[in-house]
Design a protein around this motif. Sequence first.
Motif, PDB file in Angstrom:
ATOM      1  N   ALA A 127       2.073   8.191  -3.654  1.00 57.39           N
ATOM      2  CA  ALA A 127       3.168   8.956  -3.071  1.00 57.39           C
ATOM      3  C   ALA A 127       4.016   9.612  -4.149  1.00 57.39           C
ATOM      4  O   ALA A 127       4.635  10.651  -3.910  1.00 57.39           O
ATOM      5  N   GLY A 128       4.057   9.011  -5.318  1.00 58.97           N
ATOM      6  CA  GLY A 128       4.854   9.568  -6.402  1.00 58.97           C
ATOM      7  C   GLY A 128       4.519   8.890  -7.710  1.00 58.97           C
ATOM      8  O   GLY A 128       4.026   7.764  -7.734  1.00 58.97           O
ATOM      9  N   VAL A 129       4.796   9.593  -8.813  1.00 63.67           N
ATOM     10  CA  VAL A 129       4.506   9.081 -10.147  1.00 63.67           C
ATOM     11  C   VAL A 129       5.768   9.208 -10.985  1.00 63.67           C
ATOM     12  O   VAL A 129       6.396  10.263 -11.013  1.00 63.67           O
ATOM     13  N   ASP A 130       6.168   8.118 -11.652  1.00 63.40           N
ATOM     14  CA  ASP A 130       7.335   8.136 -12.534  1.00 63.40           C
ATOM     15  C   ASP A 130       6.867   7.849 -13.954  1.00 63.40           C
ATOM     16  O   ASP A 130       6.558   6.710 -14.301  1.00 63.40           O
ATOM     17  N   ASP A 131       6.806   8.895 -14.787  1.00 63.15           N
ATOM     18  CA  ASP A 131       6.317   8.745 -16.152  1.00 63.15           C
ATOM     19  C   ASP A 131       7.298   7.975 -17.033  1.00 63.15           C
ATOM     20  O   ASP A 131       6.883   7.295 -17.969  1.00 63.15           O
ATOM     21  N   ASP A 132       8.593   8.063 -16.734  1.00 63.70           N
ATOM     22  CA  ASP A 132       9.596   7.397 -17.570  1.00 63.70           C
ATOM     23  C   ASP A 132       9.494   5.878 -17.469  1.00 63.70           C
ATOM     24  O   ASP A 132       9.564   5.173 -18.472  1.00 63.70           O
ATOM     25  N   ASP A 133       9.347   5.358 -16.254  1.00 65.76           N
ATOM     26  CA  ASP A 133       9.291   3.908 -16.038  1.00 65.76           C
ATOM     27  C   ASP A 133       7.867   3.365 -16.066  1.00 65.76           C
ATOM     28  O   ASP A 133       7.670   2.162 -15.930  1.00 65.76           O
ATOM     29  N   ASN A 134       6.884   4.257 -16.182  1.00 66.56           N
ATOM     30  CA  ASN A 134       5.476   3.859 -16.158  1.00 66.56           C
ATOM     31  C   ASN A 134       5.125   3.171 -14.835  1.00 66.56           C
ATOM     32  O   ASN A 134       4.376   2.200 -14.804  1.00 66.56           O
ATOM     33  N   THR A 135       5.723   3.678 -13.743  1.00 67.72           N
ATOM     34  CA  THR A 135       5.460   3.128 -12.418  1.00 67.72           C
ATOM     35  C   THR A 135       4.847   4.200 -11.528  1.00 67.72           C
ATOM     36  O   THR A 135       4.850   5.390 -11.860  1.00 67.72           O
ATOM     37  N   ILE A 136       4.358   3.732 -10.401  1.00 68.92           N
ATOM     38  CA  ILE A 136       3.738   4.626  -9.434  1.00 68.92           C
ATOM     39  C   ILE A 136       4.117   4.137  -8.045  1.00 68.92           C
ATOM     40  O   ILE A 136       4.218   2.932  -7.816  1.00 68.92           O
ATOM     41  N   GLU A 137       4.401   5.064  -7.150  1.00 65.58           N
ATOM     42  CA  GLU A 137       4.740   4.707  -5.775  1.00 65.58           C
ATOM     43  C   GLU A 137       3.500   4.872  -4.919  1.00 65.58           C
ATOM     44  O   GLU A 137       2.861   5.939  -4.927  1.00 65.58           O
TER      45      GLU A 137
ATOM     46  N   LEU B 271       3.369  -1.011 -11.101  1.00 66.94           N
ATOM     47  CA  LEU B 271       3.100  -0.567 -12.462  1.00 66.94           C
ATOM     48  C   LEU B 271       1.826   0.264 -12.443  1.00 66.94           C
ATOM     49  O   LEU B 271       0.908  -0.015 -11.678  1.00 66.94           O
ATOM     50  N   ARG B 272       1.766   1.261 -13.285  1.00 66.70           N
ATOM     51  CA  ARG B 272       0.568   2.104 -13.355  1.00 66.70           C
ATOM     52  C   ARG B 272      -0.681   1.310 -13.688  1.00 66.70           C
ATOM     53  O   ARG B 272      -1.763   1.594 -13.223  1.00 66.70           O
ATOM     54  N   GLN B 273      -0.545   0.281 -14.523  1.00 67.72           N
ATOM     55  CA  GLN B 273      -1.689  -0.516 -14.957  1.00 67.72           C
ATOM     56  C   GLN B 273      -2.312  -1.306 -13.810  1.00 67.72           C
ATOM     57  O   GLN B 273      -3.396  -1.855 -13.967  1.00 67.72           O
ATOM     58  N   ALA B 274      -1.645  -1.383 -12.669  1.00 68.86           N
ATOM     59  CA  ALA B 274      -2.190  -2.108 -11.521  1.00 68.86           C
ATOM     60  C   ALA B 274      -3.271  -1.309 -10.795  1.00 68.86           C
ATOM     61  O   ALA B 274      -3.961  -1.842  -9.931  1.00 68.86           O
TER      62      ALA B 274
END
Length: 122
Positions: free
Chosen positions: A57-67, A79-82
């Motif tokens: 749904a969304g990508v946050d490059d600053d926090d290295n997270t993904i929705e 977390l993106r690594q998940a």
Amino acid sequence: MDLSSLMFPLLLVLLAVPLFLSARKQKRAVAEQQALLNSLEPGDRVMTTSGLYATVAGVDDDDNTIELEIADGVVTTWLRQAIREKVVVDTETDAVVDDVEDVDDVVDETADVDRAQQESKK
């Protein structure tokens, strides 16, 4: 020069080659995973390391997270690594049958194909 003096260098080579090849393979796998994580965009269908299927749904490059949207209107942050892999959605098999007549047509076509395959085997 006797045979025992050649055994030690040969043993070292036999142990070093598999270690070198293993390190290269692992480095390539890490690079491929990093490329996958960097290529994620909203709308991509993914599977997490825990086996959860979701849509980005969304990508946050600053926090290295993904929705990830796991159901209609349910968005969670990971977390993106998940992310383990992108899932390719096959739109041809997701066709919806509108009425019973369509089902009968599909069954008839499948039976015709089965008969033709059986005749070609004879």
